[in-house]
Structures are given as structure tokens and as C-alpha cells.
Design a protein around this motif. Sequence first.
Motif, PDB file in Angstrom:
ATOM      1  N   GLY A 128     -36.915   0.020  -5.771  1.00  0.00           N
ATOM      2  CA  GLY A 128     -37.312   1.675  -7.267  1.00  0.00           C
ATOM      3  C   GLY A 128     -36.117   1.587  -8.070  1.00  0.00           C
ATOM      4  N   ARG A 129     -34.421   0.842  -7.005  1.00  0.00           N
ATOM      5  CA  ARG A 129     -33.744   1.069  -7.788  1.00  0.00           C
ATOM      6  C   ARG A 129     -32.831   0.316  -8.436  1.00  0.00           C
ATOM      7  N   ALA A 130     -33.499  -0.718  -8.370  1.00  0.00           N
ATOM      8  CA  ALA A 130     -32.465  -2.526  -9.196  1.00  0.00           C
ATOM      9  C   ALA A 130     -33.649  -3.692  -9.994  1.00  0.00           C
ATOM     10  N   GLY A 169     -14.747  -2.162   0.150  1.00  0.00           N
ATOM     11  CA  GLY A 169     -14.572  -0.679  -0.447  1.00  0.00           C
ATOM     12  C   GLY A 169     -15.294  -1.135  -1.484  1.00  0.00           C
ATOM     13  N   TYR A 170     -15.015   0.043  -3.411  1.00  0.00           N
ATOM     14  CA  TYR A 170     -15.435  -0.735  -4.324  1.00  0.00           C
ATOM     15  C   TYR A 170     -14.771   0.762  -5.219  1.00  0.00           C
ATOM     16  N   TRP A 171     -14.737  -0.368  -6.665  1.00  0.00           N
ATOM     17  CA  TRP A 171     -14.895   0.480  -7.568  1.00  0.00           C
ATOM     18  C   TRP A 171     -15.044   0.439  -9.296  1.00  0.00           C
ATOM     19  N   VAL A 172     -15.801   1.388 -10.050  1.00  0.00           N
ATOM     20  CA  VAL A 172     -15.915   1.093 -11.322  1.00  0.00           C
ATOM     21  C   VAL A 172     -15.834   1.409 -11.738  1.00  0.00           C
ATOM     22  N   GLU A 173     -15.587   1.029 -13.452  1.00  0.00           N
ATOM     23  CA  GLU A 173     -15.351   1.859 -14.282  1.00  0.00           C
ATOM     24  C   GLU A 173     -15.485   2.729 -15.019  1.00  0.00           C
ATOM     25  N   ALA A 206     -17.641   1.345   5.843  1.00  0.00           N
ATOM     26  CA  ALA A 206     -16.998   2.217   4.980  1.00  0.00           C
ATOM     27  C   ALA A 206     -16.339   3.181   5.119  1.00  0.00           C
ATOM     28  N   THR A 207     -15.325   4.178   4.450  1.00  0.00           N
ATOM     29  CA  THR A 207     -14.964   6.176   4.636  1.00  0.00           C
ATOM     30  C   THR A 207     -15.054   6.103   2.822  1.00  0.00           C
ATOM     31  N   VAL A 208     -15.400   7.505   3.239  1.00  0.00           N
ATOM     32  CA  VAL A 208     -15.338   8.566   1.895  1.00  0.00           C
ATOM     33  C   VAL A 208     -14.656   9.849   2.025  1.00  0.00           C
ATOM     34  N   ARG A 263     -24.915   6.043   0.630  1.00  0.00           N
ATOM     35  CA  ARG A 263     -26.406   6.720   1.062  1.00  0.00           C
ATOM     36  C   ARG A 263     -27.463   5.690   0.375  1.00  0.00           C
ATOM     37  N   ASN A 264     -27.228   5.180  -1.093  1.00  0.00           N
ATOM     38  CA  ASN A 264     -28.429   4.415  -1.261  1.00  0.00           C
ATOM     39  C   ASN A 264     -28.817   3.062  -1.260  1.00  0.00           C
ATOM     40  N   VAL A 265     -27.023   2.721  -0.106  1.00  0.00           N
ATOM     41  CA  VAL A 265     -27.219   0.744   0.288  1.00  0.00           C
ATOM     42  C   VAL A 265     -28.072   0.794   1.136  1.00  0.00           C
ATOM     43  N   VAL A 277     -18.628   3.424 -17.474  1.00  0.00           N
ATOM     44  CA  VAL A 277     -19.944   2.604 -17.135  1.00  0.00           C
ATOM     45  C   VAL A 277     -20.538   3.216 -15.884  1.00  0.00           C
ATOM     46  N   ASN A 278     -19.946   4.399 -15.545  1.00  0.00           N
ATOM     47  CA  ASN A 278     -20.562   5.120 -14.478  1.00  0.00           C
ATOM     48  C   ASN A 278     -21.973   5.669 -14.784  1.00  0.00           C
ATOM     49  N   GLY A 279     -22.057   5.374 -13.654  1.00  0.00           N
ATOM     50  CA  GLY A 279     -23.703   5.830 -13.413  1.00  0.00           C
ATOM     51  C   GLY A 279     -25.181   5.185 -14.070  1.00  0.00           C
ATOM     52  N   LEU A 280     -24.553   4.802 -14.208  1.00  0.00           N
ATOM     53  CA  LEU A 280     -25.463   3.184 -14.734  1.00  0.00           C
ATOM     54  C   LEU A 280     -25.928   2.371 -12.992  1.00  0.00           C
ATOM     55  N   GLY A 281     -25.521   2.914 -12.051  1.00  0.00           N
ATOM     56  CA  GLY A 281     -26.458   1.805 -11.077  1.00  0.00           C
ATOM     57  C   GLY A 281     -25.137   1.246 -10.823  1.00  0.00           C
ATOM     58  N   VAL A 282     -24.174   0.714 -11.193  1.00  0.00           N
ATOM     59  CA  VAL A 282     -23.372  -0.714 -11.182  1.00  0.00           C
ATOM     60  C   VAL A 282     -22.640  -0.741  -9.904  1.00  0.00           C
ATOM     61  N   ALA A 283     -22.480   0.169  -9.422  1.00  0.00           N
ATOM     62  CA  ALA A 283     -21.810   0.464  -7.923  1.00  0.00           C
ATOM     63  C   ALA A 283     -22.828   0.198  -6.798  1.00  0.00           C
ATOM     64  N   THR A 284     -23.880   0.817  -7.173  1.00  0.00           N
ATOM     65  CA  THR A 284     -24.870   0.505  -6.240  1.00  0.00           C
ATOM     66  C   THR A 284     -25.505  -0.954  -5.586  1.00  0.00           C
ATOM     67  N   ALA A 285     -25.895  -1.129  -7.101  1.00  0.00           N
ATOM     68  CA  ALA A 285     -25.948  -2.610  -6.748  1.00  0.00           C
ATOM     69  C   ALA A 285     -24.953  -3.874  -7.173  1.00  0.00           C
ATOM     70  N   GLU A 310     -15.964  15.451  -0.249  1.00  0.00           N
ATOM     71  CA  GLU A 310     -16.334  15.892  -1.522  1.00  0.00           C
ATOM     72  C   GLU A 310     -16.222  15.044  -2.943  1.00  0.00           C
ATOM     73  N   ASN A 311     -16.599  13.138  -2.200  1.00  0.00           N
ATOM     74  CA  ASN A 311     -16.719  11.865  -3.544  1.00  0.00           C
ATOM     75  C   ASN A 311     -18.361  11.977  -3.482  1.00  0.00           C
ATOM     76  N   GLU A 312     -18.713  12.819  -4.088  1.00  0.00           N
ATOM     77  CA  GLU A 312     -20.709  13.154  -3.685  1.00  0.00           C
ATOM     78  C   GLU A 312     -21.107  11.991  -4.655  1.00  0.00           C
ATOM     79  N   PRO A 313     -20.560  11.175  -5.400  1.00  0.00           N
ATOM     80  CA  PRO A 313     -20.821   9.896  -6.190  1.00  0.00           C
ATOM     81  C   PRO A 313     -20.810   9.018  -5.416  1.00  0.00           C
ATOM     82  N   SER A 314     -19.769   9.004  -5.057  1.00  0.00           N
ATOM     83  CA  SER A 314     -19.309   7.744  -3.516  1.00  0.00           C
ATOM     84  C   SER A 314     -20.389   7.767  -2.779  1.00  0.00           C
ATOM     85  N   ARG A 315     -20.579   8.407  -2.030  1.00  0.00           N
ATOM     86  CA  ARG A 315     -21.856   9.639  -0.738  1.00  0.00           C
ATOM     87  C   ARG A 315     -23.252   8.878  -1.317  1.00  0.00           C
TER      88      ARG A 315
END
Length: 131
Positions: free
Chosen positions: A126-128, A32-36, A67-69, A81-83, A39-47, A72-77
Motif C-alpha cells: 500500500g506504499r505505492a 545510494g540515493y538522494w532526492v531534492e 547500503a550504509t546510513v 526499512r520500507n523497501v 519533494v521530500n516526504g512524498l515517497g519519491v525516494a522509497t519508490a 541519525e538519518n531517520e528519513p533514510s533509515r
Amino acid sequence: MVPMAIELDGRYCGQITVGNIVRGALRSAWIGYWVEKEVNGLGVATAALALGLDHCFGPLGLHRVEATVRPENEPSRAVLRNVGFREEGVLQRYLDVHGRFRDHLLVAMTAEEVPGSVADRLVHSGRATWA
Ligand SMILES: CC(C)(COP(=O)(O)OP(=O)(O)OC[C@H]1O[C@@H](n2cnc3c(N)ncnc32)[C@H](O)[C@@H]1OP(=O)(O)O)[C@@H](O)C(=O)NCCC(=O)NCCS
């Protein structure tokens, strides 16, 4: 339970947690994960998630991480997906969130799906970049 701090430029800004670690024939856990918000949208959670998964498949010796999501939590989905997580289905009325049992999507990844490391794959896509 394995809690890991996420730092950005030396500042604590989130957390990765690996839980329900089961050894033996299963060798499985959830992540599981969360990010403040700041700093959302900077790729922090993905990395951070990619590095957390590499810790699971490496030092922790796990074979499967899930993981479960909420659907409707599109950013988390997008992060999942990206990892490289793969959707396995819907867990109906899975978790009590704000007083109601909500459906969640179950996603998973097994060691066979990660030739090399998750972080390397993120860099090659190319994501990180490595600092
Ligand atoms: C979900 C969360 C971890 C995302 O953290 P983050 O550091 O902003 O994530 P990243 O920047 O790495 O990636 C966000 C992705 O979501 C996408 N995204 C953001 N808002 C979106 C929206 N409304 N619809 C679709 N995609 C969206 C971004 O475009 C990005 O994907 P991309 O790289 O393909 O463009 C963070 O918002 C959070 O902590 N939320 C609260 C806790 C939570 O939901 N945890 C996960 C529980 S399953």
C-alpha cells in the motif's frame, strides 16, 4: 558505476547510484540515493529505490545489494526499512563526513529475499501504486 536519474512528472529531482559492482562469486554492489528537499516526504525516494533494486536484481544480475546510513538519518533509515532492507550491523568510523570518521549502519538485501519484485512488494504493502 550505474547512475540513474529520478524524475517526478518529467522533472529531474534526484539520483540513484549503484556502485562497486563486483561480478563472479560475489555478484554484489552498493546502492545510494538522494532526492531534492522540495519533494521530500512524498515517497519519491522509497519508490525510486525499489525500482533501482529491481534493476540490480534483474538486468544487472546481482545477488546482494547493500547500503550504509548514518544512525541519525531517520528519513533514510525509514526509506531503507520500507523497501525491505535488513540491518546487519554497525561499521565503526566508516566514512569521513565533514572531517570526522562516522559510524554507519550496514543494511543489505539478497535476491532470495525478493520473491517477485521490490516495486511489486511496495505496491502490495500500500506504499505505492503503478501509474
Ligand atoms: C533521505 C531522503 C532520500 C528521503 O527522501 P524522500 O523522498 O523524502 O523519502 P520518502 O518520502 O520516500 O520516505 C521518507 C520516510 O522518512 C520518514 N521520515 C521523514 N522524516 C523523519 C524523521 N525526522 N524521523 C523519522 N522518520 C522520518 C517519512 O515518514 C517516510 O517514512 P514513511 O513512508 O514510513 O512515513 C532525502 O531526504 C535525501 O535525499 N536526503 C539527503 C541524502 C541522503 O540522506 N541520502 C541517503 C543516504 S543513506
